[in-house]
Design a protein around this motif. Structure first.
Motif, mmCIF file in Angstrom:
data_model
loop_
_atom_site.group_PDB
_atom_site.id
_atom_site.type_symbol
_atom_site.label_atom_id
_atom_site.label_comp_id
_atom_site.label_asym_id
_atom_site.label_seq_id
_atom_site.Cartn_x
_atom_site.Cartn_y
_atom_site.Cartn_z
ATOM 1 N N GLU A 113 5.475 4.090 -2.394
ATOM 2 C CA GLU A 113 4.721 3.287 -3.247
ATOM 3 C C GLU A 113 5.278 2.249 -3.925
ATOM 4 O OE1 GLU A 113 2.871 5.379 -6.705
ATOM 5 O OE2 GLU A 113 4.677 6.869 -6.482
ATOM 6 N N PRO A 114 4.625 1.090 -3.889
ATOM 7 C CA PRO A 114 5.173 -0.119 -4.941
ATOM 8 C C PRO A 114 5.059 0.523 -6.027
ATOM 9 C CG PRO A 114 3.255 -0.649 -3.480
ATOM 10 C CD PRO A 114 3.117 0.899 -3.324
ATOM 11 N N LEU A 115 6.411 0.165 -6.841
ATOM 12 C CA LEU A 115 6.548 0.569 -8.254
ATOM 13 C C LEU A 115 5.600 -0.211 -9.071
ATOM 14 C CD1 LEU A 115 8.374 2.462 -9.742
ATOM 15 C CD2 LEU A 115 9.666 0.555 -10.324
ATOM 16 N N ALA A 116 4.472 0.819 -9.701
ATOM 17 C CA ALA A 116 3.266 0.193 -10.367
ATOM 18 C C ALA A 116 3.296 0.573 -11.809
ATOM 19 C CB ALA A 116 2.052 0.481 -9.446
ATOM 20 N N GLU A 117 2.393 0.037 -12.485
ATOM 21 C CA GLU A 117 2.282 0.337 -13.916
ATOM 22 C C GLU A 117 1.723 1.714 -14.187
ATOM 23 O OE1 GLU A 117 2.699 -0.955 -17.627
ATOM 24 O OE2 GLU A 117 3.182 -1.914 -15.931
ATOM 25 N N SER A 118 1.180 2.266 -12.912
ATOM 26 C CA SER A 118 0.814 3.704 -13.089
ATOM 27 C C SER A 118 1.747 4.631 -13.474
ATOM 28 C CB SER A 118 -0.255 4.190 -11.910
ATOM 29 O OG SER A 118 0.973 4.302 -10.737
ATOM 30 N N GLN A 150 0.871 -1.116 0.126
ATOM 31 C CA GLN A 150 0.102 -0.199 0.103
ATOM 32 C C GLN A 150 0.888 1.235 -0.183
ATOM 33 O OE1 GLN A 150 -3.346 0.216 -0.354
ATOM 34 N NE2 GLN A 150 -3.105 -2.183 -0.881
ATOM 35 N N PRO A 151 0.495 2.037 -0.852
ATOM 36 C CA PRO A 151 1.356 3.648 -0.816
ATOM 37 C C PRO A 151 0.912 4.223 0.413
ATOM 38 C CG PRO A 151 -0.201 3.571 -2.887
ATOM 39 C CD PRO A 151 -0.466 2.322 -1.948
ATOM 40 N N LEU A 190 -2.560 12.304 -2.624
ATOM 41 C CA LEU A 190 -1.965 12.049 -1.439
ATOM 42 C C LEU A 190 -3.271 11.557 -0.370
ATOM 43 C CD1 LEU A 190 0.758 14.882 -1.419
ATOM 44 C CD2 LEU A 190 0.879 12.610 -2.159
ATOM 45 N N ALA A 191 -4.172 12.416 -0.539
ATOM 46 C CA ALA A 191 -5.450 12.087 0.482
ATOM 47 C C ALA A 191 -6.725 12.787 -0.315
ATOM 48 C CB ALA A 191 -5.098 12.800 1.562
#
Lengths: 392, 392
Positions: free
Chosen positions: B119-124, B87-88, B144-145
């Motif tokens: 954050e986990p490195l992701a496709e986004s 989770q970010p 962020l929120a």
């Protein structure tokens, strides 16, 4: 050894010569197959100045650069001959004789007449390597031709820092006209230049290449944070780089493999721990205000001509207030050697951008230059247009 | 992955993110263990600006830099948690709370309050990598929120160059207040800055980090001589470097391994062979006067804001005479983009010294700076002494 080493920095060339020469005992592990080329004379425009050197290895590789590639193949062939005969040899190339001289005549570095000394790498170069290692300047005096007893490739050294100037020669010192060489050797070392000299003594005609070899200046970086690595990397070709860690910093050698040496000490002991002289350029970037303050104090008390401090001007003003409370005032002479914020205004805030800004500033100060655009020195080009062509 | 990669250039960070993301098909060879840290907010002095990034690998290595080393160990621990939860997460560090704040308060980069998104490195992140590869600017908008439907780490992109500005989002585009983000996103891309924005929309409170990502400018080097290698090496961290060889030059990729691409073409075809735009900085150093002349002509006809030409001013004046004979006149606007002799006046004539002079000049022009000493911008330090302490 691959082609990509052709443009290695001068410091690397010296290191390779040292490697080839092997251990201190004469001949130990010596690699006698390398051939050194030294540019000794230039007429017309050239890429490098006299004194530029290249090392040719037997496998076809090389280190250093004399031209921008116009002659290297020719030189490689000539080096092979020198390797086979074992005899030093002067070769000359007149690129102006080229049939295409109109085409090539303005090629930067690929025109003019070049004279180049080729010689098997020999023990007579050891004093140059030693001077480089010890950070001492020296004039390498090499015979190109002599009517008298000396031969092409014979060598003497002029040490400007020893007893008001001292000559050393492998051959009989009496054969060297030291009185006639003393003054030009001193001047060429001071200017860091090489020149071919002709002297006629009692009818004897001697040609000597006097190569003013200036040891690379030292860059002392106080700090061991991640932002130090790009500075080390970018400065390595032009400086002997020392990384100084404070507070018991460890693993500096592993973390900064391109540094020439690493030292762990305390900031108040810098002058004891290092030999700081007028060839020391210092960068303070420990990111700790107390360490930085003590380091700046030490460095400004040394003869170092450049002390650069990372951070905004206000940070130094705070340091100065703290010094003032302790009764330490800076002289104008000290403050003239302090550069804060450090660096040239290149506008890049990345770690590499900051490192470029720092290294460019130290180069300019070390070479006594005002770091503006070279193109602006002669005035803007477009003004000339205005005169010649009317306002376009 | 070792510690020595901490201060790799931004371009290398983007390349590593691309490596971790794997092939274009989603998930192919994807390395889901890397955690990306982005500095999203700073109060007080800091080493890097918002938008600075670090990539944390599972083996403890990292790429990039957020601070100068003050927080990296802490961040590595926090990254491990994010890796485990997937989770970010926003983390903040207030170095001013430190009991030693008097000691550390002026440490450059080691004080102030920092807020960092992990954050986990992701496709986004793929659109950011694509923009980098294609040399396009983009604003990366990261939640962020949100009181509403979006979650921390959700992402949209603002493309300033497409149809007068276009938003892209993985999640439902209707969830994004694009009208409220359009203008700040455009401004932040223009300035190459990142900023944390708070927007209240119909009672919904949204915090977004808008990261103006400017693709690195391109450095086109016309020439393939030995003197090109140091320029490529020194410029590689700050520019996308293209080496252009003329006259059927071969093996360019092997000879310039640090170049991003190599092209062999003829100088009169430069505009056809390359995409020259207002982010192209060009260095002409083929050492052949005909090739250089044709290249300068082509480059000055392109929108490239910088065309640097190696060699003395007289060499260009000869070129200009040759152009004049052919009826080609340069406009003032063209000549203002021409820098010859190339480089800043740093005073070093070695291949690396010349390369430093060139790269520093291109950086200054690319960042629109007058490349003097930063310390001189605020006026000399010693003048302040004269006022405060009397002439010492």
């Amino acid at each position: 050894m691959t082609d990509s080493t052709w443009t290695d920095p001068e410091s690397e060339l010296l290191e390779r010569i040292r490697d080839r020469l092997g251990g201190e005992s004469e001949g130990e592990d010596e690699d006698t197959t390398a051939v050194l080329a030294t540019l000794v004379d230039v007429e017309g425009s050239a890429y490098r100045r006299p004194g530029a050197k290249m090392l040719f290895d037997a496998d076809g590789g090389g280190t250093g650069a004399i031209t921008a590639g116009c002659l290297e193949d020719e030189l490689q062939r000539a080096a092979t001959e020198v390797r086979e005969t074992g005899q030093p040899r002067l070769v000359s190339y007149d690129l102006r004789e080229d049939g295409e001289s109109d085409v090539w005549g303005l090629g930067v570095g690929c025109n003019g007449r070049l004279e180049i000394l080729l010689e098997p790498l020999a023990e007579s170069l050891r004093p140059a390597v030693t001077a480089f290692d010890e950070g001492r300047d020296v004039a390498i005096c090499t015979v190109l031709a002599d009517d008298g007893p000396l031969e092409c490739g014979d060598r003497a050294y002029y040490h400007p820092d020893e007893r008001g100037g001292r000559f050393d020669a492998d051959s009989d010192p009496a054969d060297w006209p030291t009185d006639a060489l003393d003054r030009p050797a001193r001047e060429l070392v001071e200017r860091g230049r090489g020149d071919r000299l002709e002297r006629t003594l009692d009818g004897r005609r001697l040609e000597v290449f006097v190569d003013g070899f200036v040891a690379p200046p030292e860059l002392v970086i106080c700090g061991a944070g991640h932002d130090v690595a790009p500075v080390v990397e970018l400065a390595a070709a032009e400086f002997r780089v020392t990384v100084v860690g404070f507070r018991g910093a460890v693993d500096l050698t592993e973390r900064f493999p391109e540094a020439d040496r690493t030292v762990t000490t305390s900031p108040a002991r810098l002058r004891d721990a290092l030999e700081l002289d007028d060839r020391t350029y210092a960068v303070v970037m420990s990111h700790n205000v107390v360490d930085d303050r003590l380091a700046v104090d030490e460095l400004l008390r040394s003869p170092a001509p450049y002390v650069g401090l990372l951070g905004p001007r206000e940070r130094f003003e705070e340091m100065r207030a703290a010094f003032g409370a302790e009764g330490r005032q800076f002289t104008t002479g000290e403050l003239e050697r302090l550069y804060t914020p450090i660096g040239l205004d290149l506008g890049s805030g990345s770690p590499y951008g900051i490192a470029h800004s720092i290294v460019a500033e130290v180069l300019a100060v070390a070479n006594d230059r005002e770091p503006g655009h070279l193109s602006a020195r002669d005035g803007p080009i477009h003004e000339r247009v205005d005169v010649a062509d009317g306002r376009e």
